[in-house]
Design a protein around this motif. Structure first.
Motif, PDB file in Angstrom:
ATOM      1  N   ASP A   1       0.823  -1.208   0.000  1.00  0.00           N
ATOM      2  CA  ASP A   1       0.000   0.000   0.000  1.00  0.00           C
ATOM      3  C   ASP A   1       0.855   1.256   0.000  1.00  0.00           C
ATOM      4  N   ALA A   2       1.984   1.226   0.674  1.00  0.00           N
ATOM      5  CA  ALA A   2       2.861   2.393   0.719  1.00  0.00           C
ATOM      6  C   ALA A   2       3.534   2.628  -0.633  1.00  0.00           C
ATOM      7  N   LEU A   3       3.876   1.554  -1.344  1.00  0.00           N
ATOM      8  CA  LEU A   3       4.539   1.695  -2.637  1.00  0.00           C
ATOM      9  C   LEU A   3       3.568   2.045  -3.758  1.00  0.00           C
ATOM     10  N   PHE A   4       2.356   1.517  -3.705  1.00  0.00           N
ATOM     11  CA  PHE A   4       1.374   1.717  -4.758  1.00  0.00           C
ATOM     12  C   PHE A   4       0.120   2.344  -4.168  1.00  0.00           C
ATOM     13  N   PRO A   5       0.063   3.676  -4.090  1.00  0.00           N
ATOM     14  CA  PRO A   5      -1.112   4.334  -3.524  1.00  0.00           C
ATOM     15  C   PRO A   5      -2.346   4.083  -4.393  1.00  0.00           C
TER      16      PRO A   5
END
Length: 128
Positions: A19-23
Motif C-alpha cells: 500500500d505504501a509503494l502503490f497508492p
C-alpha cells in the motif's frame, strides 16, 4: 509465536508495504502547512461528504490555547475516477487558507455527487 501467526504477521506487513509503494489510483491527497511532529492528542481527524466543487472545511483546532497550523486532505472515488484537489489562489501568502478548496470530479462519473473527504488537522499550542 506459532508458525501460522508468524506467517499472518508477515503477510500483513507485506500488504502494508505494498500500500505504501502503490497508492490508490482513485485517490487524491494534499498537505498544507505544517504536518509533522505533532502529538496525537493535538491532531483532529474527521470526514465530510461533499458533491465536489468549492467546499469549506471547518477549523476543528481553534479552541482556547490552540490554532490550526496544517492539514492533510484525502478524497477518493474508487473505482470510478480520481477527483482532483485544487487550492484556490490567494493574495496573502503569509497566512494559508485551510478552509477553502475546490474538488474537481467530472459530473458524468458515478460517485462524484457524494465524495467522502478525510481531513487531518494539526494544532499547535499558542504561546503568549
Amino acid at each position: 509465536m506459532s508458525p501460522l501467526a508468524c506467517s499472518l504477521l508477515a503477510l500483513a506487513a507485506l500488504f502494508a508495504a505494498t500500500d505504501a509503494l502503490f497508492p490508490n489510483p482513485y485517490c487524491s491527497f494534499l498537505e498544507m502547512g505544517k504536518t509533522d511532529g505533532y502529538p496525537q492528542d493535538n491532531e483532529v481527524d474527521f470526514t465530510i461528504t461533499v458533491a465536489g466543487g468549492y467546499i469549506t472545511i471547518p477549523d476543528r483546532c481553534t479552541r482556547p490555547g490552540n490554532k490550526l497550523v496544517g492539514q492533510s486532505i484525502s478524497v477518493c472515488n474508487a473505482p470510478n475516477s480520481k477527483p482532483e484537489i485544487i487550492v484556490p489562489l490567494r493574495t496573502d501568502y503569509r497566512r494559508p487558507n485551510f478552509g477553502s478548496l475546490y474538488i474537481h470530479c467530472p459530473s458524468g462519473f458515478p460517485g462524484c455527487d457524494r465524495l467522502e473527504v478525510h481531513v487531518w488537522q494539526y494544532c499547535e499550542m499558542v504561546i503568549m
